[in-house]
Design a protein around this motif. Structure first.
Motif, PDB file in Angstrom:
ATOM      1  N   ASP A   1       0.864  -1.187   0.000  1.00 38.17           N
ATOM      2  CA  ASP A   1       0.000   0.000   0.000  1.00 38.17           C
ATOM      3  C   ASP A   1       0.894   1.228   0.000  1.00 38.17           C
TER       4      ASP A   1
ATOM      5  N   ALA B   1       0.994   2.189  -9.366  1.00 36.01           N
ATOM      6  CA  ALA B   1      -0.265   2.489  -8.664  1.00 36.01           C
ATOM      7  C   ALA B   1      -0.551   3.991  -8.584  1.00 36.01           C
TER       8      ALA B   1
ATOM      9  N   HIS C   1       1.233   9.311  -5.204  1.00 34.86           N
ATOM     10  CA  HIS C   1       1.990   9.513  -6.458  1.00 34.86           C
ATOM     11  C   HIS C   1       3.452   9.891  -6.247  1.00 34.86           C
TER      12      HIS C   1
HETATM   13  N1  LIG Z   1      -5.496   5.484 -17.497  1.00 33.19           N
HETATM   14  C1  LIG Z   1      -5.044   6.670 -17.855  1.00 33.19           C
HETATM   15  O1  LIG Z   1      -5.622   7.368 -18.693  1.00 33.19           O
HETATM   16  C2  LIG Z   1      -3.774   7.180 -17.236  1.00 33.19           C
HETATM   17  C3  LIG Z   1      -3.186   8.319 -17.798  1.00 33.19           C
HETATM   18  C4  LIG Z   1      -2.010   8.803 -17.251  1.00 33.19           C
HETATM   19  C5  LIG Z   1      -1.441   8.159 -16.174  1.00 33.19           C
HETATM   20  N2  LIG Z   1      -2.039   7.066 -15.630  1.00 33.19           N
HETATM   21  C6  LIG Z   1      -1.407   6.452 -14.467  1.00 33.19           C
HETATM   22  O2  LIG Z   1      -1.312   5.060 -14.631  1.00 33.19           O
HETATM   23  C7  LIG Z   1      -1.236   4.442 -13.350  1.00 33.19           C
HETATM   24  C8  LIG Z   1      -2.160   3.233 -13.302  1.00 33.19           C
HETATM   25  O3  LIG Z   1      -3.499   3.685 -13.368  1.00 33.19           O
HETATM   26  P1  LIG Z   1      -4.604   2.970 -14.265  1.00 33.19           P
HETATM   27  O4  LIG Z   1      -4.955   3.918 -15.328  1.00 33.19           O
HETATM   28  O5  LIG Z   1      -4.201   1.604 -14.619  1.00 33.19           O
HETATM   29  O6  LIG Z   1      -5.840   2.988 -13.243  1.00 33.19           O
HETATM   30  P2  LIG Z   1      -6.601   1.837 -12.438  1.00 33.19           P
HETATM   31  O7  LIG Z   1      -7.130   0.813 -13.380  1.00 33.19           O
HETATM   32  O8  LIG Z   1      -7.571   2.549 -11.567  1.00 33.19           O
HETATM   33  O9  LIG Z   1      -5.457   1.164 -11.555  1.00 33.19           O
HETATM   34  C9  LIG Z   1      -4.879   1.846 -10.475  1.00 33.19           C
HETATM   35  C10 LIG Z   1      -4.241   0.846  -9.542  1.00 33.19           C
HETATM   36  O10 LIG Z   1      -3.579   1.580  -8.484  1.00 33.19           O
HETATM   37  C11 LIG Z   1      -3.948   0.966  -7.248  1.00 33.19           C
HETATM   38  N3  LIG Z   1      -3.808   1.899  -6.124  1.00 33.19           N
HETATM   39  C12 LIG Z   1      -4.412   3.090  -5.914  1.00 33.19           C
HETATM   40  N4  LIG Z   1      -4.012   3.621  -4.747  1.00 33.19           N
HETATM   41  C13 LIG Z   1      -3.126   2.756  -4.203  1.00 33.19           C
HETATM   42  C14 LIG Z   1      -2.351   2.717  -3.015  1.00 33.19           C
HETATM   43  N5  LIG Z   1      -2.424   3.702  -2.087  1.00 33.19           N
HETATM   44  N6  LIG Z   1      -1.527   1.666  -2.797  1.00 33.19           N
HETATM   45  C15 LIG Z   1      -1.439   0.656  -3.693  1.00 33.19           C
HETATM   46  N7  LIG Z   1      -2.163   0.604  -4.824  1.00 33.19           N
HETATM   47  C16 LIG Z   1      -3.002   1.646  -5.068  1.00 33.19           C
HETATM   48  C17 LIG Z   1      -5.367   0.487  -7.460  1.00 33.19           C
HETATM   49  O11 LIG Z   1      -5.661  -0.502  -6.472  1.00 33.19           O
HETATM   50  P3  LIG Z   1      -7.101  -0.665  -5.732  1.00 33.19           P
HETATM   51  O12 LIG Z   1      -7.852  -1.693  -6.530  1.00 33.19           O
HETATM   52  O13 LIG Z   1      -6.745  -1.150  -4.369  1.00 33.19           O
HETATM   53  O14 LIG Z   1      -7.762   0.676  -5.737  1.00 33.19           O
HETATM   54  C18 LIG Z   1      -5.239  -0.099  -8.862  1.00 33.19           C
HETATM   55  O15 LIG Z   1      -4.659  -1.379  -8.800  1.00 33.19           O
HETATM   56  C19 LIG Z   1      -1.561   5.536 -12.330  1.00 33.19           C
HETATM   57  O16 LIG Z   1      -0.373   6.013 -11.731  1.00 33.19           O
HETATM   58  C20 LIG Z   1      -2.198   6.618 -13.179  1.00 33.19           C
HETATM   59  O17 LIG Z   1      -2.055   7.912 -12.621  1.00 33.19           O
HETATM   60  C21 LIG Z   1      -3.179   6.568 -16.136  1.00 33.19           C
END
Ligand SMILES: NC(=O)c1ccc[n+]([C@@H]2O[C@H](COP(=O)([O-])OP(=O)(O)OC[C@H]3O[C@@H](n4cnc5c(N)ncnc54)[C@H](OP(=O)(O)O)[C@@H]3O)[C@@H](O)[C@H]2O)c1
Length: 282
Positions: free
Chosen positions: A54, A83, A106
């Motif tokens: 976490d 994450a 972050h």
């Molecule tokens: N998708 C986009 O458009 C996009 C664009 C730019 C950057 N990103 C970045 O890509 C990364 C992955 O995001 P995603 O798009 O794949 O979104 P996602 O499907 O919502 O996945 C996010 C993951 O992060 C985990 N998480 C959140 N808070 C956490 C914590 N405190 N400790 C451990 N795990 C935690 C969530 O776990 P839980 O199930 O426990 O919540 C989930 O497994 C992020 O850093 C995001 O900012 C995404």
């Protein structure tokens, strides 16, 4: 690149889950982590090791988690600091707690995982860090001050980290995606803090609705995005024969947004160069 051991944060959905699937299919060893490991049980039966991690934990807890992770296969070769979550709220009445939580996830937690892995990587004079930043680091957006600010802070933290560690045999890649169809905008994951200030209500009402409707409409395919990132780390596919980059825009919208910011910045710099440069002692 031969089979490697990868540790990935946030593997319950989105990019993190795609990393696990793709790497297992390629025959690599994976330590899939999540704050709630019951959500990633299926990855154990598919051959991944799973571990609770976490990002709200403090440095000593993160150190212990990484020690446990190293014990699983005796080493870690690649750490994917993935994450994250999106928090929406108006700067003027955003709470300190909400802001801190976004930066903890972050920046402090993410860099904390990297800090915990450094002694292991330094001792082996090898290892690769991948950080999931965002195009949000390239410009502020209304109602996203904590998200944009924390990703911008991550960007410069990673640049500093790179400058300190690249001569030690450690590689670092900052990936900056545009909009990808993950669970990031799912209303269960994204946090929307309603404003109490009437002046901002038309803005938040429109924006929050727009972002909620954009869930599962984003143009980016996370499976393809992850495939490209892994190719870059392994020097395979289109990345074969190329130097390892320090940053990687992911998605055409990311390329456009970053190019526009660079062009706008250059234009502004040139327009004001004479005044900006006139401040040294005579
Ligand atoms: N998708 C986009 O458009 C996009 C664009 C730019 C950057 N990103 C970045 O890509 C990364 C992955 O995001 P995603 O798009 O794949 O979104 P996602 O499907 O919502 O996945 C996010 C993951 O992060 C985990 N998480 C959140 N808070 C956490 C914590 N405190 N400790 C451990 N795990 C935690 C969530 O776990 P839980 O199930 O426990 O919540 C989930 O497994 C992020 O850093 C995001 O900012 C995404």
């Amino acid at each position: 690149m031969a089979s490697r051991v990868w540790l990935i944060t946030g593997t319950t959905s989105g990019f993190g889950a795609e990393f696990v699937k793709n790497l297992l299919a390629r025959g690599d060893k994976v330590i899939a982590t999540a704050r709630d490991t019951s959500k990633i049980k299926h990855f154990s039966s598919q051959g991944a090791a799973t571990l609770e991690l976490d990002l709200s934990a403090d440095q000593s807890a993160l150190n212990q988690t990484i020690e446990k992770a190293i014990e699983i296969y005796g080493q870690i070769d690649v750490v994917v600091n993935n994450a994250g979550y999106s928090h929406f709220g108006i700067f003027e009445d955003e709470s300190y707690e909400n802001t801190m939580k976004q930066y903890q996830t972050h920046v402090f937690g993410t860099m904390g995982v990297a800090r915990a892995c450094l002694p292991h990587f330094r001792s082996r004079k090898a290892g690769t860090f991948v950080f999931l930043g965002s195009i949000a680091a390239w410009g502020g957006m209304p109602a996203l001050s904590s998200y944009c600010g924390s990703k911008a802070a991550l960007r410069t933290s990673v640049e500093t980290f790179q400058a300190e560690t690249q001569s030690l045999g450690i590689r670092t890649l900052l990936v900056e995606p545009g909009f990808f169809r993950t669970e990031l905008l799912n209303s269960n994951n994204a946090r929307y803090a309603e404003t109490n200030i009437d002046d901002y209500k038309p803005l938040t009402e429109g924006l929050f609705k727009q972002f909620k409707q954009y869930h599962q409409q984003q143009p980016g395919d996370p499976a393809k995005g992850v495939q490209r990132i892994i190719d870059v780390v392994k020097g395979e596919g289109e990345a074969a024969g190329k130097d390892f980059p320090t940053t990687l825009a992911l998605g055409p919208d990311a390329v456009d947004a970053i190019r526009k910011k660079c062009n706008d910045t250059l234009k502004l710099l040139e327009e004001w160069e004479s005044l900006s440069s006139s401040t040294n002692f005579d």
